[in-house]
Design a protein around this motif. Structure first.
Motif, PDB file in Angstrom:
ATOM      1  N   ILE A 278       1.011  -1.103  -0.214  1.00 36.15           N
ATOM      2  CA  ILE A 278      -0.025  -0.129   0.098  1.00 36.15           C
ATOM      3  C   ILE A 278       0.973   1.227  -0.018  1.00 36.15           C
ATOM      4  CG2 ILE A 278      -1.359   0.881   1.508  1.00 36.15           C
ATOM      5  CD1 ILE A 278      -2.950  -0.702  -0.229  1.00 36.15           C
ATOM      6  N   ALA A 279       1.512   1.069   0.442  1.00 42.68           N
ATOM      7  CA  ALA A 279       3.108   2.213   0.187  1.00 42.68           C
ATOM      8  C   ALA A 279       2.953   3.316  -0.793  1.00 42.68           C
ATOM      9  CB  ALA A 279       3.911   1.803   1.529  1.00 42.68           C
ATOM     10  N   GLU A 280       3.961   1.788  -1.244  1.00 47.52           N
ATOM     11  CA  GLU A 280       4.105   1.747  -2.538  1.00 47.52           C
ATOM     12  C   GLU A 280       2.785   1.898  -3.720  1.00 47.52           C
ATOM     13  OE1 GLU A 280       6.609  -0.463  -6.318  1.00 47.52           O
ATOM     14  OE2 GLU A 280       5.340  -1.799  -5.383  1.00 47.52           O
ATOM     15  N   TRP A 335     -13.064   5.031   3.449  1.00 45.12           N
ATOM     16  CA  TRP A 335     -12.321   4.637   2.516  1.00 45.12           C
ATOM     17  C   TRP A 335     -10.366   5.742   2.840  1.00 45.12           C
ATOM     18  CZ3 TRP A 335      -9.335   9.267  -0.650  1.00 45.12           C
ATOM     19  CH2 TRP A 335      -8.756   8.450  -1.582  1.00 45.12           C
ATOM     20  N   GLY A 336     -10.198   6.614   3.667  1.00 43.61           N
ATOM     21  CA  GLY A 336      -9.127   6.970   4.044  1.00 43.61           C
ATOM     22  C   GLY A 336      -8.737   6.339   5.187  1.00 43.61           C
ATOM     23  N   PHE A 337      -9.630   6.079   6.427  1.00 43.69           N
ATOM     24  CA  PHE A 337      -9.066   5.506   7.157  1.00 43.69           C
ATOM     25  C   PHE A 337      -9.162   4.396   6.912  1.00 43.69           C
ATOM     26  CE2 PHE A 337     -10.476   2.830  11.185  1.00 43.69           C
ATOM     27  CZ  PHE A 337     -10.433   3.065  12.083  1.00 43.69           C
ATOM     28  N   ILE A 338      -9.720   3.139   5.963  1.00 40.42           N
ATOM     29  CA  ILE A 338      -9.194   1.726   5.476  1.00 40.42           C
ATOM     30  C   ILE A 338      -7.577   1.930   5.408  1.00 40.42           C
ATOM     31  CG2 ILE A 338     -10.209   0.152   4.021  1.00 40.42           C
ATOM     32  CD1 ILE A 338     -13.003   0.870   4.254  1.00 40.42           C
ATOM     33  N   ASN A 339      -6.923   2.904   4.518  1.00 41.99           N
ATOM     34  CA  ASN A 339      -6.143   2.817   3.893  1.00 41.99           C
ATOM     35  C   ASN A 339      -4.600   3.109   5.083  1.00 41.99           C
ATOM     36  OD1 ASN A 339      -5.388   3.030   0.810  1.00 41.99           O
ATOM     37  ND2 ASN A 339      -7.424   3.789   1.184  1.00 41.99           N
ATOM     38  N   ALA A 340      -5.056   4.023   5.886  1.00 43.80           N
ATOM     39  CA  ALA A 340      -4.653   3.778   7.077  1.00 43.80           C
ATOM     40  C   ALA A 340      -4.091   2.739   7.632  1.00 43.80           C
ATOM     41  CB  ALA A 340      -4.881   5.139   8.140  1.00 43.80           C
ATOM     42  N   VAL A 341      -5.161   2.231   8.091  1.00 39.73           N
ATOM     43  CA  VAL A 341      -5.230   0.561   8.699  1.00 39.73           C
ATOM     44  C   VAL A 341      -4.497  -0.032   7.898  1.00 39.73           C
ATOM     45  CG1 VAL A 341      -6.687  -0.707   8.840  1.00 39.73           C
ATOM     46  CG2 VAL A 341      -7.246   1.095   9.502  1.00 39.73           C
ATOM     47  N   TYR A 342      -4.385  -0.268   6.342  1.00 43.35           N
ATOM     48  CA  TYR A 342      -3.575  -1.096   5.759  1.00 43.35           C
ATOM     49  C   TYR A 342      -1.952  -0.674   5.669  1.00 43.35           C
ATOM     50  CZ  TYR A 342      -7.599  -2.450   2.785  1.00 43.35           C
ATOM     51  OH  TYR A 342      -8.388  -2.777   2.433  1.00 43.35           O
ATOM     52  N   PHE A 343      -1.823   1.332   5.761  1.00 41.19           N
ATOM     53  CA  PHE A 343      -0.441   1.258   5.275  1.00 41.19           C
ATOM     54  C   PHE A 343       0.490   1.082   7.220  1.00 41.19           C
ATOM     55  CE2 PHE A 343       2.367   4.826   6.151  1.00 41.19           C
ATOM     56  CZ  PHE A 343       3.195   5.381   5.254  1.00 41.19           C
ATOM     57  N   LEU A 344      -0.716   1.461   7.880  1.00 41.86           N
ATOM     58  CA  LEU A 344      -0.145   0.847   9.420  1.00 41.86           C
ATOM     59  C   LEU A 344       1.176  -0.260  10.121  1.00 41.86           C
ATOM     60  CD1 LEU A 344      -0.248   2.346  12.179  1.00 41.86           C
ATOM     61  CD2 LEU A 344      -2.110   0.303  12.941  1.00 41.86           C
ATOM     62  N   PRO A 345       0.528  -1.523   9.454  1.00 38.63           N
ATOM     63  CA  PRO A 345       1.892  -2.349   9.624  1.00 38.63           C
ATOM     64  C   PRO A 345       2.996  -1.741   8.984  1.00 38.63           C
ATOM     65  CG  PRO A 345      -0.248  -2.822   9.117  1.00 38.63           C
ATOM     66  CD  PRO A 345      -0.374  -1.585   8.187  1.00 38.63           C
ATOM     67  N   LEU A 346       2.891  -1.684   7.865  1.00 38.21           N
ATOM     68  CA  LEU A 346       4.126  -1.167   6.746  1.00 38.21           C
ATOM     69  C   LEU A 346       4.579   0.025   8.070  1.00 38.21           C
ATOM     70  CD1 LEU A 346       2.752  -0.549   3.082  1.00 38.21           C
ATOM     71  CD2 LEU A 346       4.059  -2.645   4.477  1.00 38.21           C
ATOM     72  N   LEU A 347       3.899   0.407   8.308  1.00 39.99           N
ATOM     73  CA  LEU A 347       4.529   2.159   9.380  1.00 39.99           C
ATOM     74  C   LEU A 347       5.511   1.202  10.172  1.00 39.99           C
ATOM     75  CD1 LEU A 347       5.115   5.151   9.730  1.00 39.99           C
ATOM     76  CD2 LEU A 347       3.089   5.004  11.056  1.00 39.99           C
ATOM     77  N   ARG A 353       9.113   1.775   3.360  1.00 38.15           N
ATOM     78  CA  ARG A 353       9.907   2.010   1.638  1.00 38.15           C
ATOM     79  C   ARG A 353      10.639   1.005   1.237  1.00 38.15           C
ATOM     80  NH1 ARG A 353       9.697   7.607   1.193  1.00 38.15           N
ATOM     81  NH2 ARG A 353      11.259   8.048  -0.504  1.00 38.15           N
ATOM     82  N   ASN A 354      10.023   0.250   0.754  1.00 38.70           N
ATOM     83  CA  ASN A 354      11.012  -1.374   0.998  1.00 38.70           C
ATOM     84  C   ASN A 354      10.836  -1.389  -1.069  1.00 38.70           C
ATOM     85  OD1 ASN A 354      11.745  -1.986   3.574  1.00 38.70           O
ATOM     86  ND2 ASN A 354      10.226  -3.649   3.659  1.00 38.70           N
ATOM     87  N   ASN A 355       9.632  -1.099  -1.574  1.00 39.01           N
ATOM     88  CA  ASN A 355       9.999  -1.604  -2.426  1.00 39.01           C
ATOM     89  C   ASN A 355       9.595   0.236  -3.385  1.00 39.01           C
ATOM     90  OD1 ASN A 355       9.007  -4.060  -2.319  1.00 39.01           O
ATOM     91  ND2 ASN A 355       6.860  -3.192  -1.922  1.00 39.01           N
TER      92      ASN A 355
END
Length: 477
Positions: A278-280, A335-347, A353-355
């Protein structure tokens, strides 16, 4: 006036001819012509809202100069906050007032207090979110002394009102576009050819992909209670390609048109559905908005420099605000909240910033992992798109619930002109073309460019003849 209309097909060549062959003496006359063309382009929707664009332009031009000339911090702050509050005030009244008034009234009614909200019976001025953000970034950059104020009103007016990006972006920065506006442009045939290729590819995305997916996506979302699991999954996929083809197609046309006038706009999409996480995805989707919130909201809030709680807080703030930027509806916030939840484990795992590299697939196990990660990220994105597309959060939840509970994966006939099999094949071909050209800005240039362009034009004409979908989705934002 739409990019995919006969009116624009007449308008653009006229402006192009006048720009290079009549008003080509100096950059001031070229800029003045583009301003006139931009105001005409904008007034084709509703000339009454032209005053908002003009007022916003005068406001930020004047306050920018006053901020730079301010002899005290108090004076600078006054003009800075005047611009911020007036701009956000207009945006709030036209875009969010009815939402807040209705929500507050519903809250009172649920508490047993009768309330009838006073609602404004006005339409949303097209492009207000985009040109407001142009002006805000300009004023903020002056206040923090990143740039100097622009004293040439014509140049600044063109920066705000330039017609290719006026109603649906990309969101430009003064640091990038103003220096280009301030110099005389010389005609470059090769650059103009690249612009034509990019315009045509943008029309392919809009007319062939987005407008063809639209009736199927609409049919599924409007009748989701009678759709089976497979149809609901297809509906989410159709909408994913509809919004991508629609919005990235607009951005491609805007970039291509600008190349015809010797101007380069910021790239807004970079093959986002090939993202591995999701970060990418957010580094590749609506890049100008993502970077805007990063630079003007996330970093000023502390970014990732603070403790864990600050990182989490700032992440949720920018995603939720980004959702709310899209429209006054709880579905956009979700929609914004869901994307934040998706992003959280990566953070939390410091892997956001792996990919950063270009995707390469080979015949090995690592490539299988990459391919599966792309599919997984796309699936997550489609789930979030359900909330973006649904009318209410309840509809979105029931839509996703029915995918799980229906357990029927047969093809359902939809009463449309085209068949799902053909549409799926067309999407598959489009994905393969995008994959093959993922390192390019657009696929039509290079080898066999003339043949590819001719085939693309024929396809646009064929599909456009039967399409009733003209308006771009992001005009409403």
């Amino acid at each position: 006036m739409f990019f995919n209309s006969i009116a624009f097909a007449i308008f653009l060549p006229i402006v192009f001819f006048l720009y290079w062959f009549v008003f080509n003496k100096n950059k001031s006359t070229q800029n003045a012509l583009l301003i006139i063309a931009s105001y005409y382009f904008y007034s084709c929707w509703d000339w009454r809202f032209l005053f908002l664009l003009v007022f916003s332009t005068f406001l930020d031009y004047y306050t920018g100069i006053q901020i730079e000339k301010g002899k005290s911090e108090k004076s600078r702050k006054f003009w800075f906050w005047l611009s911020i509050l007036v701009n956000l005030g207009f945006l709030g009244v036209f875009k969010y007032y009815n939402f807040f008034a209705s929500s507050f009234s519903e809250l009172l009614n649920s508490a047993g207090v009768k309330a009838s909200p006073f609602l404004l019976n006005v339409i949303l001025p097209v492009g207000i979110s985009f040109y407001t953000f142009h002006g805000l970034s300009y004023v903020i950059d002056i206040y923090f002394k990143r740039i100097k104020a622009e004293y040439n009103f014509v140049d600044y007016s063109l920066f705000v009102s330039y017609f290719p990006l006026l109603v649906a972006g990309p969101i430009e920065r003064a640091t990038h576009l103003l220096p280009e506006i301030k110099v005389k442009r010389e005609f470059d045939l090769e650059n103009a050819k690249q612009g034509v290729y990019q315009i045509i590819w943008g029309l392919v995305k809009k007319v062939i992909i987005a407008d063809t997916c639209a009736p199927y996506a609409n049919a599924v979302f409007d009748n989701y209670t009678s759709m089976n699991s497979f149809s609901l999954i297809l509906g989410a996929v159709y909408f994913a390609f509809q919004i991508y083809g629609d919005f990235s197609g607009y951005s491609d046309i805007a970039l291509g048109v600008s190349k015809l006038f010797g101007l380069d706009l910021l790239r807004n999409f970079n093959y986002p559905y090939f993202s591995r996480d999701i970060a990418e995805f957010w580094r590749r989707w609506h890049i100008s908005l993502s970077s805007w919130f990063r630079d003007y909201l996330y970093i000023p809030l502390g970014g990732s420099k603070g403790g864990l709680w600050m990182k989490i807080r700032n992440t949720f703030i920018i995603f939720v605000v980004s959702g709310f930027w899209h429209g006054a509806n709880w579905t956009y916030l979700a929609w914004g909240f869901i994307n934040a939840v998706y992003f959280l484990p990566l953070l939390l795992s410091n892997s956001n910033r792996n990919n950063m590299d270009t995707i390469q697939l080979k015949f090995n196990f690592d490539s299988v992992k990459v391919f599966l990660s792309i599919l997984y990220t796309f699936a997550l994105t489609c789930i979030a798109w359900v909330f973006f597309r649904a009318k209410t959060i309840t509809d979105a939840v029931l839509y996703l619930k029915r995918i799980i509970t229906s357990k029927d994966f047969s093809f359902q006939y939809l009463d449309n002109e085209r068949y799902s099999y053909e549409l799926l094949l067309m999407i598959g071909i489009f994905v393969l073309i995008e994959w093959n050209n993922r390192s390019k800005v657009e696929p039509l240039s290079g080898k066999w460019s003339t043949l590819k362009t001719a085939l693309a034009i024929l396809a646009i004409m064929a599909f456009g003849t039967f399409s009733d979908y003209k308006e771009f989705i992001y005009f409403q934002f």
